[in-house]
Motif scaffolding. Structure first.
Motif, PDB file in Angstrom:
ATOM      1  N   GLY A   5      45.629  -4.851  47.971  1.00  0.00           N
ATOM      2  CA  GLY A   5      45.706  -6.154  47.333  1.00  0.00           C
ATOM      3  C   GLY A   5      47.088  -6.572  46.856  1.00  0.00           C
ATOM      4  O   GLY A   5      47.343  -7.758  46.673  1.00  0.00           O
ATOM      5  N   LEU A  34      50.951 -16.426  57.752  1.00  0.00           N
ATOM      6  CA  LEU A  34      49.968 -15.391  58.057  1.00  0.00           C
ATOM      7  C   LEU A  34      49.693 -15.297  59.552  1.00  0.00           C
ATOM      8  O   LEU A  34      49.218 -14.288  60.040  1.00  0.00           O
ATOM      9  CB  LEU A  34      48.673 -15.657  57.299  1.00  0.00           C
ATOM     10  CG  LEU A  34      48.724 -15.256  55.824  1.00  0.00           C
ATOM     11  CD1 LEU A  34      47.580 -15.896  55.056  1.00  0.00           C
ATOM     12  CD2 LEU A  34      48.700 -13.754  55.659  1.00  0.00           C
ATOM     13  N   PHE A 107      43.142 -11.781  58.186  1.00  0.00           N
ATOM     14  CA  PHE A 107      42.315 -11.042  57.233  1.00  0.00           C
ATOM     15  C   PHE A 107      41.185 -10.300  57.949  1.00  0.00           C
ATOM     16  O   PHE A 107      40.228  -9.864  57.328  1.00  0.00           O
ATOM     17  CB  PHE A 107      41.706 -12.016  56.210  1.00  0.00           C
ATOM     18  CG  PHE A 107      42.743 -12.651  55.313  1.00  0.00           C
ATOM     19  CD1 PHE A 107      43.213 -11.977  54.196  1.00  0.00           C
ATOM     20  CD2 PHE A 107      43.256 -13.905  55.591  1.00  0.00           C
ATOM     21  CE1 PHE A 107      44.170 -12.548  53.373  1.00  0.00           C
ATOM     22  CE2 PHE A 107      44.215 -14.488  54.774  1.00  0.00           C
ATOM     23  CZ  PHE A 107      44.664 -13.803  53.663  1.00  0.00           C
ATOM     24  N   LEU A 109      38.009 -10.125  60.889  1.00  0.00           N
ATOM     25  CA  LEU A 109      36.851 -10.997  61.106  1.00  0.00           C
ATOM     26  C   LEU A 109      35.599 -10.146  60.950  1.00  0.00           C
ATOM     27  O   LEU A 109      35.637  -8.935  61.151  1.00  0.00           O
ATOM     28  CB  LEU A 109      36.873 -11.570  62.535  1.00  0.00           C
ATOM     29  CG  LEU A 109      37.977 -12.572  62.885  1.00  0.00           C
ATOM     30  CD1 LEU A 109      38.019 -12.798  64.397  1.00  0.00           C
ATOM     31  CD2 LEU A 109      37.764 -13.899  62.174  1.00  0.00           C
ATOM     32  N   CYS A 114      38.687  -8.640  55.329  1.00  0.00           N
ATOM     33  CA  CYS A 114      39.263  -8.403  54.002  1.00  0.00           C
ATOM     34  C   CYS A 114      38.404  -9.030  52.893  1.00  0.00           C
ATOM     35  O   CYS A 114      38.213 -10.240  52.856  1.00  0.00           O
ATOM     36  CB  CYS A 114      40.659  -9.012  53.961  1.00  0.00           C
ATOM     37  SG  CYS A 114      41.413  -8.898  52.340  1.00  0.00           S
ATOM     38  N   PRO A 115      37.919  -8.196  51.954  1.00  0.00           N
ATOM     39  CA  PRO A 115      37.112  -8.759  50.868  1.00  0.00           C
ATOM     40  C   PRO A 115      37.974  -9.490  49.841  1.00  0.00           C
ATOM     41  O   PRO A 115      37.463 -10.178  48.973  1.00  0.00           O
ATOM     42  CB  PRO A 115      36.447  -7.519  50.250  1.00  0.00           C
ATOM     43  CG  PRO A 115      37.356  -6.389  50.588  1.00  0.00           C
ATOM     44  CD  PRO A 115      38.035  -6.730  51.873  1.00  0.00           C
TER      45      PRO A 115
HETATM   46  C1  HEM Z   1      47.942 -11.772  52.005  1.00  0.00           C
HETATM   47  C2  HEM Z   1      47.099 -10.888  51.507  1.00  0.00           C
HETATM   48  C3  HEM Z   1      46.176 -10.007  52.311  1.00  0.00           C
HETATM   49  C4  HEM Z   1      46.101  -9.783  53.682  1.00  0.00           C
HETATM   50  C5  HEM Z   1      46.958 -10.396  54.790  1.00  0.00           C
HETATM   51  C6  HEM Z   1      45.022  -8.832  53.897  1.00  0.00           C
HETATM   52  C7  HEM Z   1      44.623  -8.381  55.149  1.00  0.00           C
HETATM   53  C8  HEM Z   1      43.616  -7.445  55.355  1.00  0.00           C
HETATM   54  C9  HEM Z   1      43.183  -6.969  56.654  1.00  0.00           C
HETATM   55  C10 HEM Z   1      43.744  -7.419  57.997  1.00  0.00           C
HETATM   56  C11 HEM Z   1      42.204  -6.068  56.464  1.00  0.00           C
HETATM   57  C12 HEM Z   1      41.456  -5.276  57.565  1.00  0.00           C
HETATM   58  C13 HEM Z   1      40.372  -6.111  58.209  1.00  0.00           C
HETATM   59  C14 HEM Z   1      39.904  -5.526  59.509  1.00  0.00           C
HETATM   60  O1  HEM Z   1      40.373  -4.473  59.939  1.00  0.00           O
HETATM   61  O2  HEM Z   1      39.037  -6.140  60.173  1.00  0.00           O
HETATM   62  C15 HEM Z   1      42.005  -5.944  55.029  1.00  0.00           C
HETATM   63  C16 HEM Z   1      41.089  -5.085  54.436  1.00  0.00           C
HETATM   64  C17 HEM Z   1      40.944  -4.939  53.084  1.00  0.00           C
HETATM   65  N1  HEM Z   1      41.537  -5.717  52.095  1.00  0.00           N
HETATM   66 FE1  HEM Z   1      42.914  -7.181  52.400  1.00  0.00          FE
HETATM   67  N2  HEM Z   1      44.476  -8.507  52.688  1.00  0.00           N
HETATM   68  C18 HEM Z   1      45.143  -9.201  51.690  1.00  0.00           C
HETATM   69  C19 HEM Z   1      44.869  -9.169  50.343  1.00  0.00           C
HETATM   70  C20 HEM Z   1      43.898  -8.388  49.746  1.00  0.00           C
HETATM   71  C21 HEM Z   1      43.542  -8.418  48.345  1.00  0.00           C
HETATM   72  C22 HEM Z   1      44.166  -9.376  47.312  1.00  0.00           C
HETATM   73  C23 HEM Z   1      42.591  -7.457  48.141  1.00  0.00           C
HETATM   74  C24 HEM Z   1      41.847  -7.030  46.907  1.00  0.00           C
HETATM   75  C25 HEM Z   1      42.198  -7.329  45.676  1.00  0.00           C
HETATM   76  C26 HEM Z   1      42.320  -6.830  49.424  1.00  0.00           C
HETATM   77  C27 HEM Z   1      41.436  -5.804  49.631  1.00  0.00           C
HETATM   78  C28 HEM Z   1      41.111  -5.265  50.856  1.00  0.00           C
HETATM   79  C29 HEM Z   1      40.189  -4.138  51.061  1.00  0.00           C
HETATM   80  C30 HEM Z   1      39.476  -3.329  49.959  1.00  0.00           C
HETATM   81  C31 HEM Z   1      40.086  -3.937  52.451  1.00  0.00           C
HETATM   82  C32 HEM Z   1      39.231  -2.884  53.193  1.00  0.00           C
HETATM   83  C33 HEM Z   1      37.884  -3.510  53.579  1.00  0.00           C
HETATM   84  C34 HEM Z   1      37.008  -2.574  54.410  1.00  0.00           C
HETATM   85  O3  HEM Z   1      37.493  -1.627  55.005  1.00  0.00           O
HETATM   86  O4  HEM Z   1      35.801  -2.834  54.497  1.00  0.00           O
HETATM   87  N3  HEM Z   1      43.127  -7.416  50.367  1.00  0.00           N
HETATM   88  N4  HEM Z   1      42.857  -6.810  54.372  1.00  0.00           N
END
Ligand code: HEM
Length: 182
Positions: A5, A34, A107, A109, A114-115
């Protein structure tokens, strides 16, 4: 949560500011970083529990899958002027707005997307406040170096270095804050 995050959001803000410095004419329409500079260019690794077919390719059971969002976001078969920083492509009210349904995936799909996506929208407020409250200038006349470094989230090879001066709006805010705190 802390790893996923914080740095993703900070790095995206730095990329957004860099893109805007290289495209000052679009400063008011800041929102396309992005796509060109996704913080997680290969998303996170996925694992196939069953055999499946993705984009015509057969994927055997128990395979590790990486999705190259970086390449998909720059694919000229999917995007008009794929490499152009052109925020209006995302403005629904514009004639040139593109349907970005399943081709925009900064993020991820689906169920494992991404939660924190809604929370990451804070990024627009942070960027908006930075533009609204400060006047920004490059330190030299040179374009900002957009080379990508190694690592996750994808960093800039050269950290962004710029100058800023507070706009009037911030002097007014600060002086009213000082008055109210007495
Ligand atoms: C610009 C900001 C952010 C970007 C570009 C981003 C992008 C991503 C991406 C690409 C994934 C993997 C999705 C996939 O593989 O299909 C992910 C997973 C995740 N993100 Fe983000 N994220 C951002 C901000 C955040 C924030 C603010 C939080 C929480 C406060 C967060 C929490 C998580 C978590 C916990 C996962 C793992 C989910 C899982 O494995 O089920 N992310 N994010």
């Amino acid at each position: 949560m802390i790893f996923a995050g914080t740095n993703t959001t900070a790095v995206t803000l730095e990329w957004a500011m860099s893109n805007l410095f290289n495209h000052p004419q679009v400063l008011e329409k800041a929102k396309q970083t992005l796509r060109l500079c996704p913080a997680a260019p290969l998303l996170l690794s996925h694992f196939s529990k069953n055999e499946c077919t993705i984009g015509g390719y057969d994927v055997p059971k128990n395979s590790m899958l990486f999705i190259n969002a970086w390449a998909i976001h720059r694919d000229p078969q999917l995007w008009n002027d794929a490499l152009k920083f052109r925020p209006e492509r995302f403005q629904k009210c514009q004639a040139e707005a593109e349907d970005y349904g399943y081709k925009f995936m900064a993020f991820g799909l689906g169920r494992r997307a991404c939660p924190g996506m809604a929370l990451a929208n804070i990024l627009s407020f942070a960027l908006g406040s930075m533009i609204q409250c400060f006047e920004w200038k490059r330190v030299t006349d040179k374009q900002i170096d957009s080379a990508e470094g190694n690592g996750l989230p994808m960093p800039k090879a050269e950290p962004l270095e710029v100058m800023c001066i507070a706009r009037d709006i911030i002097h007014k805010e600060l002086s009213s804050f000082q008055r109210n705190s007495y």
